[in-house]
Write a protein that holds these residues in place. Structure first.
Motif, PDB file in Angstrom:
ATOM      1  N   GLU A 177       0.811  -1.223   0.000  1.00  0.00           N
ATOM      2  CA  GLU A 177       0.000   0.000   0.000  1.00  0.00           C
ATOM      3  C   GLU A 177       0.845   1.274   0.000  1.00  0.00           C
ATOM      4  N   CYS A 178       1.976   1.246  -0.685  1.00  0.00           N
ATOM      5  CA  CYS A 178       2.867   2.405  -0.704  1.00  0.00           C
ATOM      6  C   CYS A 178       3.597   2.405  -2.048  1.00  0.00           C
ATOM      7  N   SER A 179       3.620   3.563  -2.695  1.00  0.00           N
ATOM      8  CA  SER A 179       4.273   3.601  -4.005  1.00  0.00           C
ATOM      9  C   SER A 179       5.748   3.989  -3.905  1.00  0.00           C
ATOM     10  N   ASP A 180       6.221   4.234  -2.691  1.00  0.00           N
ATOM     11  CA  ASP A 180       7.618   4.617  -2.514  1.00  0.00           C
ATOM     12  C   ASP A 180       8.548   3.415  -2.558  1.00  0.00           C
ATOM     13  N   SER A 181       9.796   3.666  -2.950  1.00  0.00           N
ATOM     14  CA  SER A 181      10.836   2.655  -2.758  1.00  0.00           C
ATOM     15  C   SER A 181      11.156   2.598  -1.264  1.00  0.00           C
ATOM     16  N   LEU A 182      11.876   1.541  -0.870  1.00  0.00           N
ATOM     17  CA  LEU A 182      12.226   1.398   0.549  1.00  0.00           C
ATOM     18  C   LEU A 182      12.997   2.611   1.059  1.00  0.00           C
ATOM     19  N   VAL A 183      13.944   3.101   0.251  1.00  0.00           N
ATOM     20  CA  VAL A 183      14.745   4.237   0.719  1.00  0.00           C
ATOM     21  C   VAL A 183      13.880   5.503   0.843  1.00  0.00           C
ATOM     22  N   GLU A 184      12.940   5.696  -0.062  1.00  0.00           N
ATOM     23  CA  GLU A 184      12.044   6.852   0.054  1.00  0.00           C
ATOM     24  C   GLU A 184      11.166   6.717   1.299  1.00  0.00           C
ATOM     25  N   PHE A 185      10.646   5.517   1.496  1.00  0.00           N
ATOM     26  CA  PHE A 185       9.781   5.259   2.648  1.00  0.00           C
ATOM     27  C   PHE A 185      10.507   5.561   3.956  1.00  0.00           C
ATOM     28  N   ILE A 186      11.705   5.000   4.102  1.00  0.00           N
ATOM     29  CA  ILE A 186      12.408   5.137   5.387  1.00  0.00           C
ATOM     30  C   ILE A 186      12.875   6.579   5.596  1.00  0.00           C
ATOM     31  N   ILE A 187      13.267   7.255   4.529  1.00  0.00           N
ATOM     32  CA  ILE A 187      13.732   8.643   4.684  1.00  0.00           C
ATOM     33  C   ILE A 187      12.549   9.556   5.020  1.00  0.00           C
ATOM     34  N   LYS A 188      11.396   9.327   4.399  1.00  0.00           N
ATOM     35  CA  LYS A 188      10.219  10.135   4.751  1.00  0.00           C
ATOM     36  C   LYS A 188       9.825   9.933   6.219  1.00  0.00           C
ATOM     37  N   GLU A 189       9.811   8.667   6.665  1.00  0.00           N
ATOM     38  CA  GLU A 189       9.426   8.390   8.061  1.00  0.00           C
ATOM     39  C   GLU A 189      10.448   8.984   9.044  1.00  0.00           C
TER      40      GLU A 189
END
Lengths: 258, 258
Positions: free
Chosen positions: B55-67
């Motif tokens: 349920e997320c269109s981000d890559s793992l690195v985008e996801f973790i950096i945003k969080e």
């Protein structure tokens, strides 16, 4: 430079590869301590009365580390048996496909986590030795630096599980009597090599001198300008890092025949 | 070692203190690159088809950096004008009491953020130069190392705002004509000192050699075992860090008389 980074599997992990990992981790630990020392002590990161977070009983550093660990857990950080969270309770599960990390350790390893002791030592004893008094307002960055130090130290200390496994595999007969009688003191004695520990202490001091110097194009290391005191890092290893690593080794071996 | 860490205010920031900050940040950048090079390229951290987050269109690195940026924003990281997020849209506001950071910059500074360019350069060009092929499954740790590199580089580059302010304050008459005519090329020329840039390139190469060596108690630097290539760090500074810093300086000066 390395051409490939090898992924260890149970057949190729040896005392030498384990030792190389511990030596490489020294660099990570020293870099992280030097980076933390960029900031003053910054009590605002730790004192709830100074920097209260609304509707939260945590200090700023607890809050940020819990949130950061949660994000990293979702991305699978703690699926690697080398990694150990500081706040394991209520940590979210990984959202990403499982990676097939090599199965090297006895399953009992999963129950060993000495991070609460490391947390106490880091904040109560180490931090005042590597920081200067003051407050520059960079509490979030300070807490992030703390987490980098804590994670590096935790990885080094819990690597004791792999150290113990490799030592046990190399000569099980040496450890089995003490494991069967659950004799901690005998195990600790088997795992202690004073001359090796002395060399580690001297090496981390040398690294601290090299990595913490102020480098200019003209001259060499100016010891007066070192970013952290090499003696503090030697002491950190002598009093906390090596004893906690051996504690992990003992805890692991005590369960090795379960 | 430093006895106190001074908090700059507008009266005491000089070209020399700004220069010292830039030189200190070199160490942070090099440490972070060396730490990233511990891991192989680990495409799983970047390739959404390999490591999809539900349920997320981000890559793992985008996801973790945003969080991670969200957690740090809640703790006030981006209240410091030296810090710039990579994902400013929708970032939560700070939950902690405001710290009185010195007001040094013109208010227009807040609108300058070149992190999207840095992001492109880092992942497309720099990362393949400092990592080896391979996949060890440590995607979360890899992404965290990427963020450390990105934050260090971003701080260095956006420090150009302070560089420009101090230079402007020291001799406004030198910059005012080019600012009034909004002449980017003239400003870039005023801000370029080739001999200084050559020295920076040589210094970061020397630091990379010192910090990236394999230290043993017996011998000295073994160049074959360097953790990253000093020439790559020189090139990073020549092609990206110094030009982007000067871009920030120019952007700042163009708005300095608004």
């Amino acid at each position: 430079m390395a051409d490939v980074i090898k992924v260890a599997d149970s057949s190729e992990m040896t005392l030498e590869t384990v030792r190389d990992s511990l030596i490489r981790e020294e660099d990570t630990i020293i870099f992280s301590l030097i980076e933390r020392a960029k900031y003053p002590i910054n009590v605002g990161a730790y004192d709830k009365t100074k920097t209260a977070i609304p509707e939260c009983s945590d200090s700023l550093v607890e809050f940020i580390i819990k949130e950061t660990e949660a994000a990293q857990a979702k991305c699978g950080r703690y699926e690697n048996p080398e990694e150990h969270p500081f706040f394991p309770d209520g940590l979210p599960t990984s959202l990403v496909p499982a990676f097939n990390f090599p199965k090297i350790l006895h399953p009992a390893a999963a129950s060993i986590n000495v991070n609460s002791t490391l947390w106490e030592v880091y904040f109560a004893q180490l931090l005042p030795l590597i920081t200067v008094p003051g407050d520059d307002g960079n509490y979030a960055s300070t807490a992030v630096s703390d987490l980098a130090c804590l994670q590096a130290l935790s990885r080094r200390i819990h690597y004791g599980k792999f150290v113990a496994e490799v030592k046990f595999k190399e000569s099980p007969q040496e450890y089995e009597p003490a494991i069967r009688s659950q004799d901690r003191d005998a195990l600790m004695k088997l795992l202690t090599f004073e001359s090796v520990e002395e060399r580690v202490k001297r090496r981390v001091a040398k690294k601290t001198m090299l990595f913490g110097q102020e480098v200019s194009l003209n001259d060499n290391c100016d010891e007066k300008k070192l970013k952290i005191d090499p003696a503090v890092v030697s002491r950190l290893y002598e009093e906390w890092v090596m004893p906690l690593t051996k504690l992990v080794e003992v805890e692991y071996l005590l369960r090795r025949l379960d």
